[in-house]
Design a protein around this motif. Structure first.
Motif, PDB file in Angstrom:
ATOM      1  N   ASP A   1      -7.531  -5.658  -9.613  1.00 32.98           N
ATOM      2  CA  ASP A   1      -6.598  -6.701 -10.045  1.00 32.98           C
ATOM      3  C   ASP A   1      -6.416  -7.706  -8.910  1.00 32.98           C
ATOM      4  N   PRO A   2      -6.749  -8.997  -9.133  1.00 30.33           N
ATOM      5  CA  PRO A   2      -6.683  -9.982  -8.042  1.00 30.33           C
ATOM      6  C   PRO A   2      -5.278 -10.193  -7.490  1.00 30.33           C
ATOM      7  N   GLN A   3      -4.255 -10.138  -8.345  1.00 28.95           N
ATOM      8  CA  GLN A   3      -2.892 -10.360  -7.867  1.00 28.95           C
ATOM      9  C   GLN A   3      -2.429  -9.211  -6.969  1.00 28.95           C
ATOM     10  N   PHE A   4      -2.711  -7.974  -7.397  1.00 25.48           N
ATOM     11  CA  PHE A   4      -2.322  -6.829  -6.586  1.00 25.48           C
ATOM     12  C   PHE A   4      -3.103  -6.812  -5.265  1.00 25.48           C
ATOM     13  N   SER A   5      -4.399  -7.122  -5.338  1.00 29.40           N
ATOM     14  CA  SER A   5      -5.221  -7.163  -4.127  1.00 29.40           C
ATOM     15  C   SER A   5      -4.702  -8.213  -3.155  1.00 29.40           C
ATOM     16  N   ASP A   6      -4.193  -9.302  -3.700  1.00 27.43           N
ATOM     17  CA  ASP A   6      -3.630 -10.351  -2.841  1.00 27.43           C
ATOM     18  C   ASP A   6      -2.362  -9.870  -2.146  1.00 27.43           C
ATOM     19  N   TYR A   7      -1.486  -9.140  -2.889  1.00 29.65           N
ATOM     20  CA  TYR A   7      -0.291  -8.541  -2.267  1.00 29.65           C
ATOM     21  C   TYR A   7      -0.687  -7.670  -1.080  1.00 29.65           C
ATOM     22  N   GLU A   8      -1.654  -6.781  -1.333  1.00 27.49           N
ATOM     23  CA  GLU A   8      -2.076  -5.828  -0.319  1.00 27.49           C
ATOM     24  C   GLU A   8      -2.670  -6.543   0.890  1.00 27.49           C
ATOM     25  N   ARG A   9      -3.525  -7.532   0.641  1.00 25.17           N
ATOM     26  CA  ARG A   9      -4.161  -8.271   1.729  1.00 25.17           C
ATOM     27  C   ARG A   9      -3.126  -8.999   2.586  1.00 25.17           C
ATOM     28  N   ARG A  10      -2.149  -9.630   1.934  1.00 25.82           N
ATOM     29  CA  ARG A  10      -1.133 -10.397   2.678  1.00 25.82           C
ATOM     30  C   ARG A  10      -0.251  -9.482   3.522  1.00 25.82           C
ATOM     31  N   VAL A  11       0.115  -8.313   2.969  1.00 28.26           N
ATOM     32  CA  VAL A  11       0.955  -7.375   3.733  1.00 28.26           C
ATOM     33  C   VAL A  11       0.205  -6.872   4.959  1.00 28.26           C
ATOM     34  N   ARG A  12      -1.061  -6.508   4.786  1.00 24.80           N
ATOM     35  CA  ARG A  12      -1.841  -5.982   5.913  1.00 24.80           C
ATOM     36  C   ARG A  12      -2.118  -7.068   6.948  1.00 24.80           C
ATOM     37  N   GLU A  13      -2.323  -8.304   6.487  1.00 22.07           N
ATOM     38  CA  GLU A  13      -2.533  -9.409   7.422  1.00 22.07           C
ATOM     39  C   GLU A  13      -1.252  -9.698   8.214  1.00 22.07           C
ATOM     40  N   TYR A  14      -0.109  -9.650   7.534  1.00 22.00           N
ATOM     41  CA  TYR A  14       1.181  -9.835   8.204  1.00 22.00           C
ATOM     42  C   TYR A  14       1.403  -8.747   9.252  1.00 22.00           C
ATOM     43  N   ASP A  15       1.083  -7.504   8.894  1.00 27.60           N
ATOM     44  CA  ASP A  15       1.219  -6.381   9.827  1.00 27.60           C
ATOM     45  C   ASP A  15       0.274  -6.550  11.020  1.00 27.60           C
ATOM     46  N   ARG A  16      -0.950  -7.016  10.763  1.00 34.93           N
ATOM     47  CA  ARG A  16      -1.920  -7.221  11.840  1.00 34.93           C
ATOM     48  C   ARG A  16      -1.457  -8.310  12.811  1.00 34.93           C
ATOM     49  N   ARG A  17      -0.905  -9.387  12.271  1.00 32.50           N
ATOM     50  CA  ARG A  17      -0.433 -10.477  13.140  1.00 32.50           C
ATOM     51  C   ARG A  17       0.762 -10.033  13.985  1.00 32.50           C
ATOM     52  N   LEU A  18       1.617  -9.212  13.404  1.00 31.18           N
ATOM     53  CA  LEU A  18       2.731  -8.657  14.186  1.00 31.18           C
ATOM     54  C   LEU A  18       2.191  -7.820  15.344  1.00 31.18           C
ATOM     55  N   TRP A  19       1.192  -6.979  15.045  1.00 32.66           N
ATOM     56  CA  TRP A  19       0.610  -6.112  16.063  1.00 32.66           C
ATOM     57  C   TRP A  19      -0.030  -6.935  17.176  1.00 32.66           C
ATOM     58  N   THR A  20      -0.695  -8.034  16.797  1.00 35.73           N
ATOM     59  CA  THR A  20      -1.344  -8.904  17.777  1.00 35.73           C
ATOM     60  C   THR A  20      -0.320  -9.500  18.743  1.00 35.73           C
ATOM     61  N   LEU A  21       0.853  -9.864  18.221  1.00 41.97           N
ATOM     62  CA  LEU A  21       1.909 -10.457  19.048  1.00 41.97           C
ATOM     63  C   LEU A  21       2.771  -9.406  19.742  1.00 41.97           C
ATOM     64  N   GLY A  22       2.523  -8.114  19.440  1.00 42.71           N
ATOM     65  CA  GLY A  22       3.311  -7.049  20.057  1.00 42.71           C
ATOM     66  C   GLY A  22       4.730  -6.977  19.522  1.00 42.71           C
ATOM     67  N   LEU A  23       4.900  -7.309  18.229  1.00 43.89           N
ATOM     68  CA  LEU A  23       6.238  -7.362  17.630  1.00 43.89           C
ATOM     69  C   LEU A  23       6.377  -6.368  16.488  1.00 43.89           C
ATOM     70  N   LYS A  24       7.633  -6.051  16.158  1.00 46.38           N
ATOM     71  CA  LYS A  24       7.970  -5.257  14.982  1.00 46.38           C
ATOM     72  C   LYS A  24       8.541  -6.194  13.919  1.00 46.38           C
ATOM     73  N   ASP A  25       8.511  -5.728  12.683  1.00 42.95           N
ATOM     74  CA  ASP A  25       8.995  -6.574  11.592  1.00 42.95           C
ATOM     75  C   ASP A  25      10.454  -6.977  11.780  1.00 42.95           C
ATOM     76  N   TRP A  26      11.300  -6.047  12.251  1.00 45.93           N
ATOM     77  CA  TRP A  26      12.721  -6.357  12.366  1.00 45.93           C
ATOM     78  C   TRP A  26      12.995  -7.412  13.429  1.00 45.93           C
ATOM     79  N   GLN A  27      12.069  -7.566  14.406  1.00 47.17           N
ATOM     80  CA  GLN A  27      12.275  -8.565  15.441  1.00 47.17           C
ATOM     81  C   GLN A  27      12.085  -9.979  14.909  1.00 47.17           C
ATOM     82  N   ILE A  28      11.218 -10.117  13.907  1.00 50.91           N
ATOM     83  CA  ILE A  28      10.908 -11.445  13.379  1.00 50.91           C
ATOM     84  C   ILE A  28      12.140 -12.125  12.800  1.00 50.91           C
ATOM     85  N   SER A  29      12.940 -11.388  12.053  1.00 56.45           N
ATOM     86  CA  SER A  29      14.086 -11.997  11.373  1.00 56.45           C
ATOM     87  C   SER A  29      15.285 -12.185  12.290  1.00 56.45           C
TER      88      SER A  29
END
Length: 576
Positions: free
Chosen positions: A341-369
């Motif tokens: 399903d393209p919509q579900f695959s897009d959800y999954e891709r965006r979440v993993r990309e967001y997690d990867r970018r956080l890891w690259t910057l050395g940050l946790k999700d709660w720090q962003i907000s």
């Protein structure tokens, strides 16, 4: 003797309870009301933290239980001493007594062929061949034909490499005495604790369960007709459980009262009765345990849960665990159904990309907000200066305790990591050996802390006298605990300050933070709408009953997000 054993059990429960609450920053216990107050009970738990698992079960359960423990552990210096005091029952395990087989093997159906093997001298009918590196490749030997050929009762579950596999030979053991001891304990209305996976591991799924627990339960009811055995599953859900001051959730399932018809079936056909009971036990364990297909899925599910949960909504321990479990079950189920399903695959891709970018910057999700786009550099500078002053004062307060206890922490970490490496090398099921780290940190501390404290107190006694030593010892204990709590706060403050610090020093970093904030808001809306869309497909009519966060809470935060008001993460659970 009975009273003395009970007294020692209660004393050790208090002692280990204190140690565990020092090691873990939070120990949440859920479902204690599900534990029967009387009658024989078998507690079954998942095994992700070696010796810590039985200690958590013992300290969180109001009943007294005898644990089934590997016989080899009873002979260890510290572990064996405490295990015997706790009336543990030793069980010989085939994997502990396995020997390496000469040569390599391949198979075709029930025929096993060896190269360089010595089957006639090494293998006997009734023993088992275990393929090295695969926990599920195990077969019982039926006939030894020659040094290079033998027959097994059933084919291996998977094909072996054509080039050959190394193997181990596991002996056939007689557990009649073990079962007799367990049956008598259950008939005396005592409790038994067992981990049916057989050994501890650091995987994200349950290992195949061993059938011994079903023989214990049904055998006791068959041997003693008046014995009504109840089974309660204990889910031990760790969040970085190998780390000092991490979190753990202990959850007890609804009791499973073994029906009489299953005992009657056991008398006619033991295998079928035990298989049926094991299926029920596995379901019971899964109801209180969070499992994931792999580590990547676990990271994705945890991120989705954090993004879904409203920042201003505080959850109880039960709600927090239930929300995590719902996402673990729902994500795994819907992912198989909607893989293309393209919509579900897009959800999954965006979440993993967001997690990867956080890891690259050395940050946790709660720090962003915690960063607001409209915060001026001057306001940020003042905030950082205030935090720096507080951290300096806290560091000065924690310095004596830190210096005195640093050698213990370093030694425990180094030796525990070394034991994890050894354990991984010996095991076919461990991934990194993380399941032994917490156990050895605690075991090492049990030995090193008394020695160190005695040494420090002796020095004070020799230099300043007996009276000063009597004051120093309790003061040192209080100082140690205060230092732990202070350092926890400091670590949190440092992590909270990293985004502000980099935002001040690097404009590009600040722009990346703003992009991540916008992405986070969009993901929150997408995930919450996705849950409303796909949730009923997974849980059906149970969806509304399983809802942990109310629709009104989600709608209120959605209005804030769409209005551009990014609120900081207020709930501590959003930081995990």
């Amino acid at each position: 003797m009975e009273r003395f054993e009970t007294f020692m059990y209660v004393l050790l429960r208090m002692f280990f309870g204190t140690m565990l609450r020092l090691f873990f920053s939070q120990v949440h216990v859920i479902g204690q009301e599900n534990i029967p107050r009387e009658g024989p009970v078998i507690f079954v738990g998942n095994h992700n933290n070696q010796f810590v698992d039985p200690l958590l079960l013992m300290t969180s359960c109001k009943r007294t239980a005898s644990f089934i423990i590997a016989a080899v552990s009873l002979h260890r210096p510290v572990i064996g001493f405490f295990a015997r005091l706790l009336r543990s029952i030793g069980v010989r395990r085939p994997q502990d007594e396995a020997i390496s087989g000469a040569g390599t093997v391949t198979s075709s159906g029930t025929t096993v062929t060896g190269v360089g093997t010595k089957f006639l001298s090494q293998v006997k009918p009734g023993q088992s061949l275990a393929i090295v590196g695969y926990n599920d490749l195990l077969a019982k030997v039926e006939q030894v034909v020659s040094d290079s050929e033998l027959r097994i009762k059933a084919p291996f579950e998977r094909s072996l490499k054509p080039t050959g596999e190394h193997f181990k030979i596991r002996p056939e053991l007689d557990h009649a005495e073990l079962f007799s001891t367990v049956w008598e304990s259950l008939a005396s209305n005592r409790c038994i604790g067992i981990f049916p996976e057989g050994g501890s591991h650091d995987r994200t799924t349950l290992l195949p369960l061993k059938g011994g627990v079903s023989l214990m339960a049904l055998g006791a009811m068959n041997q003693f007709p008046d014995c009504q055995v109840t089974i309660v599953a204990c889910g031990l859900n760790y969040f970085s459980g190998h780390r000092f001051r991490s979190h753990v959730y202990v959850e007890y399932s609804q009791p499973l009262v073994i029906p009489q018809h299953l005992v009657d079936k056991y008398r006619r056909n033991k295998r079928d009765a035990c298989t049926e009971l094991m299926e029920s036990i596995e379901k019971l364990m899964l109801s209180v345990t969070m499992t994931y297909p792999d580590v990547d899925t676990m990271r994705t599910v945890h991120m989705i849960r954090r993004l879904y949960q409203p920042s201003t909504k505080g959850l109880t321990a039960e709600q927090y665990l239930e929300l995590n479990r719902n996402f673990a079950i729902g994500y795994s189920a819907i992912r198989e159904e909607l893989l293309n399903d393209p919509q579900f695959s897009d959800y999954e891709r965006r979440v993993r990309e967001y997690d990867r970018r956080l890891w690259t910057l050395g940050l946790k999700d709660w720090q962003i907000s915690q960063l607001h786009p409209d915060t001026s550099w001057m306001q940020m500078l003042v905030l950082l200066a205030q935090r720096l002053m507080v951290m300096v004062l806290l560091s000065l307060a924690a310095l004596p305790g830190f210096v005195l206890n640093a050698p213990i922490a370093v030694l425990a970490r180094v030796l525990a990591s070394r034991e994890a490496t050894k354990a991984k090398a010996k095991s076919d099921v461990k991934v990194k050996g993380l399941d032994v780290i917490a156990s050895y940190k605690i075991l090492i501390s049990l030995v090193v802390v008394p020695v160190t404290y005695t040494l420090y107190t002796s020095i004070v006694w020799a230099v300043y006298g007996f009276g000063s030593a009597c004051i120093f010892l309790p003061a040192h204990i209080l100082l140690t605990y205060a230092s732990i709590r202070i350092l926890e706060e400091e670590v949190l403050m440092v992590r909270s300050s990293i985004p502000q610090l980099f935002s001040l020093s690097h404009r590009r970093y600040s722009e990346e933070i703003e992009r991540l904030q916008r992405e986070r808001s969009e993901l929150q809306l997408s995930i919450r709408r996705g849950v409303e869309k796909y949730g009923p497909r997974v849980f059906g009519q149970e969806f509304s009953k399983r809802r942990v966060v109310s629709f009104d809470d989600l709608a209120a935060e959605e209005r804030r997000i769409t209005a551009g008001k990014l609120s900081p993460v207020g709930s501590p659970q959003c930081r995990r």
